[in-house]
Design an enzyme around this catalytic site. Structure first.
Site, PDB file in Angstrom:
ATOM      1  N   ASP A 151       0.830  -1.189   0.000  1.00 39.68           N
ATOM      2  CA  ASP A 151       0.000   0.000   0.000  1.00 39.68           C
ATOM      3  C   ASP A 151       0.875   1.254   0.000  1.00 39.68           C
ATOM      4  O   ASP A 151       1.763   1.395   0.842  1.00 39.68           O
ATOM      5  CB  ASP A 151      -0.872  -0.044   1.270  1.00 39.68           C
ATOM      6  CG  ASP A 151      -1.969   0.994   1.254  1.00 39.68           C
ATOM      7  OD1 ASP A 151      -2.850   0.896   0.375  1.00 39.68           O
ATOM      8  OD2 ASP A 151      -1.955   1.885   2.130  1.00 39.68           O
TER       9      ASP A 151
ATOM     10  N   GLU B  67       1.460  -0.539  -5.103  1.00 38.89           N
ATOM     11  CA  GLU B  67       0.248   0.256  -5.278  1.00 38.89           C
ATOM     12  C   GLU B  67       0.614   1.729  -5.166  1.00 38.89           C
ATOM     13  O   GLU B  67       0.344   2.378  -4.171  1.00 38.89           O
ATOM     14  CB  GLU B  67      -0.816  -0.116  -4.236  1.00 38.89           C
ATOM     15  CG  GLU B  67      -2.158   0.561  -4.489  1.00 38.89           C
ATOM     16  CD  GLU B  67      -2.499   1.700  -3.519  1.00 38.89           C
ATOM     17  OE1 GLU B  67      -3.592   2.259  -3.655  1.00 38.89           O
ATOM     18  OE2 GLU B  67      -1.677   2.034  -2.629  1.00 38.89           O
TER      19      GLU B  67
END
Lengths: 655, 655
Positions: A384, A413
């Site tokens: 993330d 990401e």
């Protein structure tokens, strides 16, 4: 270079080697391949003067001694080419070596002398000396043969002997080149070899807490196991779970990101850490470590990897906050600095301070989180927001993890600026999120995917395309109806060999945003439990299964290097192809970018490049619709109706 | 990177710097500039997250401590730009440094908070702490100001004080950035700074032995001095002499390269060395070292450099052959290996063996030849066939010579494969011969000079154009008449800021080859004395002087970076321009490539790029013909007659 520098150089190395390709940032970073793929290396190789040069491609697993060697062949204009296959996961090295070949030079020149009838007696003696020089490197029969040749060339019948046995002599001498003054590019270049899923993977994202089939009951890993048969049937091979850790209570967000939180609100999985534990713990309501092991094992039986989401941020309740306050930034009032995007404040999230003087311990601990889950059998991590953590950390962390678990896949990401996204890929991320989610038009898609697949970017950046994510319900899915879902699915699944969907809302055509002009889902699973109904008639499950079967059965769709865009006479129709060299598998994809109305037009195919003669009929089988057509010529008519099927995935075969 | 690698890195360096330009082969070789020129550096500079980044360009003379610093400015998409001027001959270094700027980030965010009316009391205290952190770096008034600011920001009127003095505070803090965790590209890049003649030079080649004006008398340096006023009047600033050393007798070639040599034949100056001496000696019939000094001094008075030809090869009579037989290759019969291009033999020439085990001594001695002549005041060397000597040698040799005589210019006479020619330039040659001599058509000239001036090649390769040389009377000069001579002269003198002519035969339109299909001159000065008659009516002297005056008076013609080709509607007419940024000097050149017949056509000029509005008239003055025309619009008609003047050199001025 002063005279003392003489100590460090060998002045008799006469060959220059330049512009070795592929290489990322001059070799500062590794290129990427998967097991079984080929590395084709080119380089400029040349020496002073007119002597014959020989070049070889050298390669080996990093950390081993000695090189495997492949001959390189000249392409003209001093460019050379060689290739090797990588058949083992891990880091491999490659470089180019070359030398001036005295024997081959002699050989070439002797032929010219003989052709004009020159006396070559002395030249034959020069050749004999070269053969003599090679002999000590040989043993056994070769050594005997070399001694014989030396005598023959020196003897009165040297020319006759030479002319009778030239091919054999040449073959023999090529085995013992004089490489004392060979040049070798140093340091070598690195290729990171991953397992096949790094290149070809099909992701399904779901929230396990919504797997109970009942929005009032918190789902578990055990519930999630029940989903596996359906996911496998649809052809997915990565099951990606948002963070599975305990969720913080302080400043917990309510449904639809409400700052007011109700007692039964489950909170966002990205607000990581509570009294039950942090990044190495499992949310108690999801189950136990044993339950996770059971899910991982059941998935593996179906060829599915469970991928975990690792987000390096903490809720105020995370144990680190007390155990390692030095890893967070302190405000003048003694509180810990929460996340911000000024003027917005995210008080439920504490970012790590990568400028802490205790950065070494922080790097070790964060790395240890991956190692912890890897030890539980997890080999895919979706990271993330990696772009908000120090670059140096990622190079260290991914290096450490892959040193121990070389089959690990990291998905970045990072939805941010292009050079930052590329940098993360260079530093070691295996796959990367892209701008695909917002690329709508034919021109945008063509330009972006040409950059990703036809430039140096393709050596280090593996795109993973997502039509939607829990954070992004793009505008075209909000307003485009089923046609948009189908077109975006086909684009994602065929433009890139790696793609994924945030599954439940995509399958069920969920299209309501929290508010107009916003990309957040209404009643987002990020903040509440949901129950999903896959029984609707227009559910995409069958189509997804068909698309994924086409990917599995057609090697052309399992990599991106061959992607080429083709002309169409309608700006709302995009056409491209992929081809697999090994088996000639050839796929042509045609997609309508008009999600509401029928589009018609002509596509233009490069038949010549594909070896299809003008006038020769060929067959195209639509792997989506099932029909087969016989086409002839480069220009062919297509008609795409979003109310029926706004895309074709044609397999092309010669009739 | 294992944990022990932590010792070597600073994990808090958060900025990445990539793709620094200009750079040759990733910085492996130096870029080139001349004194007074600008180095414009661009780089990708970015950090993780969203903090403000500051970047600076650093530069210094190599070997000095500390850096001079220039701010860089962002161009968008994380690309940054800065520039510095090089004002001193020698090697300079440059690199890029950058850091995350905590104060500027705070500053930017505080503005956003104030804009929405947030309580910023704690933010002002964060700012005060940043100001406090800067104070120890300052002294005097700045230190006092910083302490004041700290107190003001911490105080009850902090926001008022901030808003009243924000610009001053910012200015103050920019002087004391926190650079503890700055990233710096290392190693730095190198720029070799040469004197102006490296970039802008006008060469005249002659054989001093033909300077007597009488083909029966061997000319001398003293005779050569008599030529200087004429050469200076014509605008030449380099007088280049073929090798001035004693010439071998063994296998000496007769007139027109005849293997039979008559007793009075003078031999080729490139058959270097006799009992009178070798590469450090002067041919006795040319004069003494004093005579050479006199020539050099007389030339210098007229702004002319004397350039010597250094050819590393020996006649069989060269003293090295006895003194250093180990520097030559021995044949099995005990003789020394002569030069060959099989099946051709050049028995009057012994090449050095760069694979000798005594290569260190050989490199030192050959380098010492340049040092010897440099000590005599020679600062320009034209190096014969450098591509047949080891690359490593040139890097060493040129480095050693320029370390002691940084104003030395080396011209590479390598007519060989492109990558070899480029390599020699990368290794240190200041200027290079080119393929111009054989580039005939508009397409060829456009492609070649676009490559040389508009790609990375221009950073290291300085073309020096020659319409003819003692080895090359190109076919177009053999058959093209005066028109060909004029067109080729104008092309050479305007396509490149460095050019030269092998003067006497060029001025006098000599066009007879030794035999048809051959590029050798008939009765070549390479093998015999000649007397030249510059009194012919069609002599090119006046035109050459005009062309060289145009070069001297127009800065646009003194470099190549601005060269742009323009469209013409006639393939026999080539049109291009050069522009000097500093003073707006703008030159448009139009040349006919038809040497026999008149050509007409339209040229199309990029008036918009030049800031000339549509409809605005502008003046073009032909620096060759003298006329001035008033033009309007991009398209203009030209007519070029080889029997009159097949070229224009227009200076463009706004009316």
């Amino acid at each position: 270079m002063d005279s003392t520098a003489f100590q460090a150089i060998e002045g008799r190395r006469r060959v220059a080697i330049e512009n070795v390709q592929p290489a990322v940032d001059c070799g500062l970073f590794a290129i990427k391949r998967t097991v079984g793929e080929t590395v084709t290396v080119t380089a400029d190789v040349f020496a002073d003067g007119h002597d014959v040069v020989t070049a070889v491609l050298l390669h080996r697993p990093q950390g081993t001694d000695g090189w495997q060697e492949v001959p390189m062949t000249p392409l003209g204009n001093d460019r050379w080419r060689g290739e090797f296959q990588v058949d083992q996961i891990g880091r491999h090295e490659y470089t180019v070596g070359a030398w001036v070949d005295a024997f081959e030079s002699w050989h070439r020149d002797l032929k010219k002398r003989i052709d004009v009838g020159q006396d070559v007696a002395i030249d034959l003696r020069i050749g004999a000396a070269l053969v003599e020089g090679a002999a000590p490197s040989a043993s056994g029969n070769d050594a005997r043969l070399l001694r014989d040749w030396q005598q023959r060339l020196e003897g009165p019948q040297g020319l006759v002997a030479y002319q009778a046995g030239v091919a054999k002599l040449d073959q023999l001498m090529r085995r013992y080149p004089d490489r004392r003054f060979a040049t070798e590019c140093d340091p070598p270049y690195v290729v990171v070899v991953d397992r096949e899923k790094a290149r070809f993977s099909t992701w399904y994202e779901l929230f396990p807490r919504s797997c109970a089939g009942d929005a009032t009951r918190h789902g578990t890993f055990r519930d999630c196991i029940e989903w596996l048969p359906r996911l496998a049937d649809m052809g997915f091979d990565v099951l990606y779970l948002p963070p599975i850790h305990p969720i913080g209570n302080t400043f917990r967000k309510g449904k639809n990101n409400n700052v007011e939180c109700m007692p039964d609100d489950v909170g966002s999985p990205w607000a990581i850490g509570a009294k039950e534990g942090g990044h190495k713990a499992i949310h108690p309501r999801l189950g136990t470590l044993d339950d996770l092991h059971a899910l991982v094992a059941a998935a593996r039986e179906r060829g599915i990897d469970v991928a975990l989401d690792i987000g390096f941020q903490c809720s105020p309740d995370h144990p680190y906050v007390n155990e390692h306050p030095e890893w967070f930034r302190k405000r003048p009032d003694g509180t810990i600095q929460y996340a911000e995007n000024p003027p917005k404040k995210y008080q439920d999230i504490y970012p790590f301070d990568f400028e802490t003087s205790d950065w070494k311990a922080l790097w070790r601990e964060l790395t240890d989180i991956f190692l912890h889950w890897a030890a539980q059998g997890i080999r895919i991590f979706r990271v993330d927001n990696p772009h908000t953590k120090a670059f140096g950390f990622w190079e260290y962390c991914i290096g450490e993890v892959k040193a121990r678990y070389p089959d690990t896949i990291f998905l970045s990401e990072a939805f941010t600026r292009p050079k930052v996204m590329y940098r993360l890929a260079k530093l070691g991320f295996t796959q990367s999120y892209t701008y695909f989610t917002w690329r709508d038009t034919k021109a945008e898609l063509t330009e972006y995917f040409t950059e990703l697949t036809q430039t140096g970017v393709r050596e280090f950046f593996r795109p993973n395309l997502w039509p939607n994510t829990p954070d992004i319900l793009p505008e075209h899915l909000q307003v485009g109806g089923r046609g948009a879902f189908v077109s975006r699915l086909v684009l994602a699944a065929t433009l890139s060999s790696n793609y994924g969907i945030y599954g439940p809302p995509f399958e069920t055509l969920e299209n309501l945003p929290r508010e107009a002009g916003n990309e957040e889902y209404l009643n987002s699973e990020k903040y509440q439990l949901r129950a999903w109904d896959f029984g609707r008639g227009d559910n995409l499950g069958t189509l997804i299964a068909t698309v994924n079967r086409a990917r599995r059965e057609n090697p052309a769709l399992q990599s991106n290097a061959s992607l080429r865009f083709h002309r169409t006479d309608n700006e709302r129709i995009i056409c491209y192809s992929k081809r697999s060299d090994d088996d000639g598998n050839l796929i042509v994809v045609v997609v309508s970018l008009n999600y509401h109305h029928m589009e018609q037009g002509f596509i233009e195919l490069p038949l010549g490049e594909w070896g299809i003669a003008t006038g020769q009929p060929y067959q195209v089988t639509d792997l989506l619709g099932g029909q087969t057509f016989t086409w002839q010529g480069a220009h062919n008519f297509v008609e795409l109706d979003p109310r029926k099927l706004p895309a074709h995935i044609f397999r092309v075969t010669q009739a």
